[in-house]
Structure formats: structure tokens, C-alpha cells
Design a protein around this motif. Structure first.
Motif, mmCIF file in Angstrom:
data_model
loop_
_atom_site.group_PDB
_atom_site.id
_atom_site.type_symbol
_atom_site.label_atom_id
_atom_site.label_comp_id
_atom_site.label_asym_id
_atom_site.label_seq_id
_atom_site.Cartn_x
_atom_site.Cartn_y
_atom_site.Cartn_z
ATOM 1 N N ARG A 1 0.832 -1.207 0.000
ATOM 2 C CA ARG A 1 0.000 0.000 0.000
ATOM 3 C C ARG A 1 0.866 1.256 0.000
ATOM 4 N NH1 ARG A 1 -4.942 -0.499 4.014
ATOM 5 N NH2 ARG A 1 -3.449 0.395 5.481
ATOM 6 N N GLY A 2 0.265 2.364 -0.416
ATOM 7 C CA GLY A 2 0.973 3.643 -0.423
ATOM 8 C C GLY A 2 -0.039 4.768 -0.374
ATOM 9 N N TYR A 3 0.425 5.949 -0.022
ATOM 10 C CA TYR A 3 -0.459 7.104 0.186
ATOM 11 C C TYR A 3 0.046 8.296 -0.615
ATOM 12 C CZ TYR A 3 -1.773 4.252 4.195
ATOM 13 O OH TYR A 3 -2.200 3.214 4.987
ATOM 14 N N HIS A 4 -0.852 9.226 -0.885
ATOM 15 C CA HIS A 4 -0.381 10.517 -1.387
ATOM 16 C C HIS A 4 -1.171 11.656 -0.746
ATOM 17 C CE1 HIS A 4 -3.209 11.004 -5.161
ATOM 18 N NE2 HIS A 4 -3.566 11.893 -4.269
ATOM 19 N N ARG A 5 -0.529 12.797 -0.809
ATOM 20 C CA ARG A 5 -1.133 14.028 -0.291
ATOM 21 C C ARG A 5 -0.675 15.154 -1.222
ATOM 22 N NH1 ARG A 5 0.051 14.219 5.928
ATOM 23 N NH2 ARG A 5 -1.734 12.846 6.202
ATOM 24 N N HIS A 6 -1.573 16.106 -1.482
ATOM 25 C CA HIS A 6 -1.187 17.254 -2.319
ATOM 26 C C HIS A 6 -0.916 18.474 -1.448
ATOM 27 C CE1 HIS A 6 -3.609 15.050 -5.546
ATOM 28 N NE2 HIS A 6 -2.337 15.009 -5.917
ATOM 29 N N VAL B 1 15.774 10.324 -0.726
ATOM 30 C CA VAL B 1 16.114 8.965 -0.300
ATOM 31 C C VAL B 1 15.938 8.809 1.210
ATOM 32 C CG1 VAL B 1 17.984 7.253 -0.173
ATOM 33 C CG2 VAL B 1 17.745 8.703 -2.214
ATOM 34 N N ASP B 2 16.420 9.778 1.987
ATOM 35 C CA ASP B 2 16.349 9.636 3.445
ATOM 36 C C ASP B 2 14.926 9.849 3.965
ATOM 37 O OD1 ASP B 2 19.327 9.341 3.968
ATOM 38 O OD2 ASP B 2 19.227 11.149 2.738
ATOM 39 N N GLY B 3 14.149 10.654 3.271
ATOM 40 C CA GLY B 3 12.746 10.860 3.664
ATOM 41 C C GLY B 3 11.832 9.792 3.086
ATOM 42 N N ALA B 4 12.339 9.016 2.106
ATOM 43 C CA ALA B 4 11.591 7.915 1.464
ATOM 44 C C ALA B 4 10.253 8.370 0.870
ATOM 45 C CB ALA B 4 11.385 6.753 2.436
ATOM 46 N N TYR B 5 10.270 9.470 0.140
ATOM 47 C CA TYR B 5 9.051 9.899 -0.555
ATOM 48 C C TYR B 5 9.426 10.472 -1.916
ATOM 49 C CZ TYR B 5 10.577 14.609 0.557
ATOM 50 O OH TYR B 5 11.336 15.745 0.629
ATOM 51 N N TYR B 6 8.478 10.389 -2.837
ATOM 52 C CA TYR B 6 8.563 11.128 -4.108
ATOM 53 C C TYR B 6 7.766 12.406 -3.943
ATOM 54 C CZ TYR B 6 10.728 8.287 -7.740
ATOM 55 O OH TYR B 6 11.630 7.651 -8.531
ATOM 56 N N MET B 7 8.223 13.476 -4.549
ATOM 57 C CA MET B 7 7.382 14.671 -4.645
ATOM 58 C C MET B 7 7.355 15.067 -6.118
ATOM 59 S SD MET B 7 7.326 18.176 -2.483
ATOM 60 C CE MET B 7 9.015 18.657 -2.730
ATOM 61 N N ALA B 8 6.140 15.111 -6.664
ATOM 62 C CA ALA B 8 5.999 15.348 -8.100
ATOM 63 C C ALA B 8 5.031 16.497 -8.347
ATOM 64 C CB ALA B 8 5.488 14.084 -8.773
ATOM 65 N N PRO B 9 5.423 17.442 -9.204
ATOM 66 C CA PRO B 9 4.480 18.517 -9.538
ATOM 67 C C PRO B 9 3.308 17.953 -10.332
ATOM 68 C CG PRO B 9 6.599 18.798 -10.693
ATOM 69 C CD PRO B 9 6.691 17.534 -9.923
ATOM 70 N N MET B 10 2.105 18.202 -9.853
ATOM 71 C CA MET B 10 0.887 17.681 -10.496
ATOM 72 C C MET B 10 -0.083 18.816 -10.698
ATOM 73 S SD MET B 10 0.705 14.224 -10.758
ATOM 74 C CE MET B 10 1.906 12.958 -10.357
ATOM 75 N N GLN C 1 -2.905 19.087 -9.429
ATOM 76 C CA GLN C 1 -3.583 19.444 -8.164
ATOM 77 C C GLN C 1 -2.654 20.122 -7.164
ATOM 78 O OE1 GLN C 1 -3.304 16.354 -9.497
ATOM 79 N NE2 GLN C 1 -5.186 15.197 -9.333
ATOM 80 N N GLY C 2 -1.365 20.193 -7.412
ATOM 81 C CA GLY C 2 -0.382 20.710 -6.454
ATOM 82 C C GLY C 2 0.818 19.803 -6.471
ATOM 83 N N PHE C 3 1.648 19.868 -5.442
ATOM 84 C CA PHE C 3 2.785 18.948 -5.366
ATOM 85 C C PHE C 3 2.314 17.664 -4.694
ATOM 86 C CE2 PHE C 3 6.842 21.720 -5.653
ATOM 87 C CZ PHE C 3 6.396 22.223 -6.862
ATOM 88 N N ARG C 4 2.450 16.553 -5.399
ATOM 89 C CA ARG C 4 1.988 15.271 -4.847
ATOM 90 C C ARG C 4 3.140 14.588 -4.125
ATOM 91 N NH1 ARG C 4 -1.348 11.178 -8.619
ATOM 92 N NH2 ARG C 4 -2.844 12.879 -8.334
ATOM 93 N N VAL C 5 2.946 14.383 -2.822
ATOM 94 C CA VAL C 5 3.950 13.665 -2.031
ATOM 95 C C VAL C 5 3.434 12.241 -1.872
ATOM 96 C CG1 VAL C 5 5.083 13.527 0.221
ATOM 97 C CG2 VAL C 5 4.629 15.766 -0.816
ATOM 98 N N THR C 6 4.234 11.247 -2.305
ATOM 99 C CA THR C 6 3.797 9.848 -2.177
ATOM 100 C C THR C 6 4.685 9.126 -1.178
ATOM 101 O OG1 THR C 6 5.144 9.194 -4.073
ATOM 102 C CG2 THR C 6 2.843 9.675 -4.510
ATOM 103 N N SER C 7 4.065 8.241 -0.404
ATOM 104 C CA SER C 7 4.775 7.607 0.714
ATOM 105 C C SER C 7 5.488 6.331 0.293
ATOM 106 C CB SER C 7 3.765 7.259 1.799
ATOM 107 O OG SER C 7 3.008 6.135 1.383
ATOM 108 N N GLY C 8 6.220 5.761 1.256
ATOM 109 C CA GLY C 8 6.851 4.449 1.071
ATOM 110 C C GLY C 8 5.820 3.330 1.147
#
Ligand SMILES: Cc1cc2nc3c(=O)[nH]c(=O)nc-3n(C[C@H](O)[C@H](O)[C@H](O)COP(=O)(O)OP(=O)(O)OC[C@H]3O[C@@H](n4cnc5c(N)ncnc54)[C@H](O)[C@@H]3O)c2cc1C
Length: 413
Positions: free
Chosen positions: A271-276, A292-301, A303-310
Motif C-alpha cells: 500500500r501507499g499514500y499521497h497528499r497534495h 532517499v532519506d525521507g523515502a518519498y517522491y514529490m511530483a508537480p501535479m 492538483q499541487g505537489f503530490r507527495v507519495t509515501s513508502g
């Protein structure tokens, strides 16, 4: 000869299968309980992962396990209830990480991912959504000086597989992403990776293209799948649908309809999560970043910047746990000037087989039943090639890459 096909599931994988079968003159009905691209194919980070050739369960996992077990690391959350009630999948996942399997799985993943940008570019042009494609690479970032060594190791690994990347220091990072806070001493730019600004909208556009070309889309929950003479029948509350073949592309739900047929594909989920989040005025990112150390992707979308979890290894339908996405949000705020959270936290499930390779092919002992799922962390990227492979094999053509590593028979007897 196949004249009619049912494609079950309208995520990126199912929509791609539908388009590829339609291109070969087959009459396709695409069935999903939701409009196309509203589940896993909606909520991902939108990265076209041309460099994701190392499976998550690689030999380095063994050294990391101890650090993960206390559920403090952002990369992994492990539900002990799940671990104890279904130990088989986890043990197989760990067993597949052994060094002897490494080279073959890397080769398989590279074959699967290498053409992702090219295939999506072509489809996005046909679907009229090329403006959603960014060909600006992805940037991997490290927060400590040890990152220099890690970046070098990854650069050398990618180079040994023919993938170019560029090692960056703090200055180099701010040169290409000036809005990032200067907390990263080391980075790696991987230019061959692409991204999109709305994976859900891209999936929807591909489905619209399929419909425009005469494809039928049915919105209905599929309650059963059964053989019907020489073909297959999918039952829904609003009626049943018959065809010569059926393609199961139900992502993390694929096992549900196969179970009554006595088929256990050994599919589970990560499973994984995202937040804008809203970026501060006057700031921007030109590409997705991976901290890498925060273990998340942040992608401009869109809806805003999408932060996705591990990875959250819990039961697919268990309630949310927000430890990782909360941590990722806080870490993203350290990296970038971000404002308020926009909308709700989203949860999805990466469909994963123990060897981190998808299942692409005909089910053993079930002629006409085709399986297309298990595309784990890279299913948005690899949907189009999965569709091409299925359609080619259905029509007796040579698939674009060797299908052997993806054969369903490796788990289904
Ligand atoms: C947090 C996160 C980040 C990710 N980031 C990336 C990334 O950056 N790049 C990348 O390539 N991949 C990424 N992925 C992985 C990718 O999103 C998935 O591998 C991919 O979307 C799977 O597509 P799919 O078509 O197999 O499944 P889905 O998109 O889930 O489609 C399955 C469909 O089946 C339908 N369905 C299920 N059961 C039924 C039923 N009984 N009746 C009718 N319909 C049904 C669902 O409604 C759904 O639409 C990420 C995943 C997550 C969770």
C-alpha cells in the motif's frame, strides 16, 4: 481466432490492453466498476520509470530489514497481523531477493521499462494529451555526505546497464531546481525518466481514445468470471458479457475473481499514500524528486505537489495508517517551501508478486484467460508495454519483449 475480448479493469494496464487488442481488429469491451483511471492508476507519482530496473526486493534488502522492523523507518510499515497471518508471501518476497536471481530480474525489468517514455509519448500524442508529458528526468537526493557515495554507486550501476545519469553536488542541484532548500549535498539526475502531471487524466484520455475508436466501456462491478463454452463470461449486476477471451487487469483486486476458478496467483499488495500540497508562490519544480532519506517522491501535479509515501505492508482493505505520509509531508516541507495541504489523503495499493515482476500471459489450464497484473511500483509506466505484449500473444504474434520472465506458470500450476 479471437474476435471478441473482455478486458476486466480500466486502470492503466487494462486500458492499454484494450487499446492494443482493438488495434488488432478485435472487438473489445472494457469493464470497470468506476470510470477509467480512478484507482491505483490515479494516485501514483506519475513517474515514467525508465531507470527502475532494480527490484525492491534485491539483496540489499537483507541488510536493511533490521532497521525496518520497529516501524520507525519511512520506507516501510509492516503490519505484524498481516505478517503472521499470511507469512507465505513475505517469505517468498524475501527469498526472491537472493543474489542468484538478481541479474535475470534486472534484465526483465529493464526490458519492460526501457520504452516507457517512447510508448507513452506515442499514446499521449494519439490521445491529444502530450501537454501532460515532461521529459525532464527525475532527481534523486540525499541529505548526508554519505549520499555522494550512494549517488556514485547508483550512477555506476545504471551505467553498467546503459542508462546515463549525472551526479550533482549542492550547487548542481540548486542549478537545476533553484526552489529546493539547500539541504541535499548529493543528487543524481536521471534524464531518461519521464513524468506526467496527472496520471488519472492520462489513463482517462487513453480510455477516451479507445471509446472514440469504437471500443465499448461498461461501468459495472464484476461479480464473477467463468468459462462459457469455448469463451469466457463476466457477470455483473447489470448483466453478463461474453467473449472469446478475457483479460484480467484488475490491479490489486485481480486475485479476487481468480480465486473462485481455483487460481491463486500469489498476488499481494504494497500500500501507499499521497497528499497534495500547494507550493509557495513563485516556486516550482521541473521534475519529480525522490528524497532517499525521507523515502518519498514529490511530483508537480495538476492538483499541487503530490507527495507519495513508502510501502505499507498491511492488508489491502485495512484502515489507513498515516505515519509514513505524515512523516513524508514533514520531510517534504524541510526540502521545499510548501503551503497548505489540498484535498484528502489518498490510499492505494501497488499490486505485487513475490519476484516483483508482473504476470503477463495466458493462465495455465485456462485457454482464453489472459492475466495482466502485478506491475508493482511501475504499473503506470509499464501499462502500455503490458498491453502490447498481451495483444501480440493473443494474436499469435511475437511480443515486443521476451515474455518468459512474466509467464503466469511461474506461480500458477
Ligand atoms: C503511492 C504509489 C505511487 C506509485 N507511483 C508510481 C509511479 O510513479 N510510476 C509508476 O509507473 N507506477 C507507480 N505506482 C504503481 C502504479 O500506480 C500501479 O502499478 C498501476 O497503477 C497499476 O495499474 P492497474 O491497471 O494494474 O491497476 P488499477 O489502476 O488499480 O486498475 C484496476 C481497476 O480494476 C477495477 N476493479 C477492481 N475490481 C473490480 C471489480 N470487481 N469489478 C469491476 N472493476 C474492478 C478498479 O476499479 C480499477 O480501476 C505507484 C503506486 C502507488 C500506490
Amino acid at each position: 481466432m479471437t474476435r471478441k475480448a473482455l478486458v476486466l479493469g480500466a486502470g492503466m494496464v487494462g486500458v492499454s490492453c484494450a487499446l492494443a487488442l482493438q488495434k488488432r481488429g478485435i472487438t473489445v469491451t472494457l469493464i470497470d466498476r468506476k470510470p477509467p483511471g480512478r484507482e491505483t492508476s490515479y494516485g501514483n507519482a506519475g513517474v515514467l520509470a525508465a531507470s527502475s530496473i532494480a527490484p525492491l526486493n534485491n539483496p540489499s534488502l537483507y541488510a536493511k530489514i533490521a532497521g525496518y522492523l520497529g516501524n520507525r523507518h519511512p520506507a516501510l510499515n509492516l503490519s505484524w497481523r498481516r505478517a503472521f497471518s499470511r507469512p507465505g508471501w513475505l517469505l517468498r518476497f524475501l527469498w526472491e531477493a537472493r543474489p542468484s536471481q538478481g541479474a535475470a530480474r534486472i534484465a526483465a525489468l529493464q526490458a519492460l521499462t526501457a520504452s516507457t517514455v517512447e510508448r507513452h509519448r506515442a499514446l499521449m500524442t494519439e490521445a491529444g494529451v502530450s501537454h501532460r508529458l515532461r521529459e525532464t528526468g527525475t532527481l534523486k537526493l540525499w541529505r548526508t555526505e554519505a549520499g555522494h557515495e550512494a549517488a556514485r554507486a547508483e550512477h555506476d550501476f545504471l551505467k553498467s546497464h546503459g542508462i546515463e545519469s549525472q551526479i550533482l553536488d549542492r550547487q548542481g542541484i540548486s542549478g537545476i531546481e533553484p526552489s529546493l532548500n539547500p539541504i541535499f549535498p548529493a543528487g543524481l539526475l536521471i534524464p531518461c525518466v519521464g513524468s506526467v502531471d496527472s496520471p488519472g487524466a492520462v489513463t482517462e484520455a487513453y480510455a477516451a481514445l479507445f471509446a472514440e475508436r469504437g471500443g465499448r466501456i461498461e461501468q459495472a462491478a464484476i461479480t464473477g468470471l467463468a468459462r462459457n463454452g469455448k469463451g469466457w463470461r463476466a457477470s455483473t449486476a447489470s448483466g453478463s458479457f461474453d467473449a472469446d477471451i478475457a483479460v484480467v487487469a484488475l490491479g490489486p483486486w485481480s486475485g479476487d475473481l481468480l480465486k473462485p476458478l481455483g487460481i491463486d496467483p500469489k498476488l499481494d499488495v504494497e500500500r501507499g499514500y499521497h497528499r497534495h500540497l500547494k507550493p509557495d508562490a513563485g516556486t516550482g519544480l521541473s521534475r519529480p524528486i525522490y528524497d532517499v532519506d525521507g523515502a518519498y517522491y514529490m511530483a508537480p501535479m495538476e492538483q499541487g505537489f503530490r507527495v507519495t509515501s513508502g510501502v505499507d505492508l498491511s492488508f489491502r482493505d485495512a484502515p489507513d495508517q498515516h505515519r509514513q505520509i505524515d512523516g513524508a509531508t514533514a520531510a517534504a516541507r524541510e526540502a521545499f517551501p510548501l503551503g497548505e495541504v489540498v484535498g484528502e489523503t489518498w490510499r492505494g495499493a501497488r499490486p505485487t508478486l513475490p519476484d516483483s515482476l508482473p504476470m503477463i500471459g495466458e493462465a495455465p489450464r485456462n485457454p482464453g484467460l489472459w492475466l495482466a497484473f502485478g506491475n508493482q511500483h511501475i504499473g503506470f509506466s509499464t501499462g502500455p508495454i503490458t498491453g502490447e505484449m498481451i495483444a501480440a500473444m493473443v494474436c499469435g504474434e511475437k511480443p515486443p519483449i521476451d515474455p518468459t520472465p512474466f509467464r503466469p506458470g511461474r506461480y500458477i500450476r
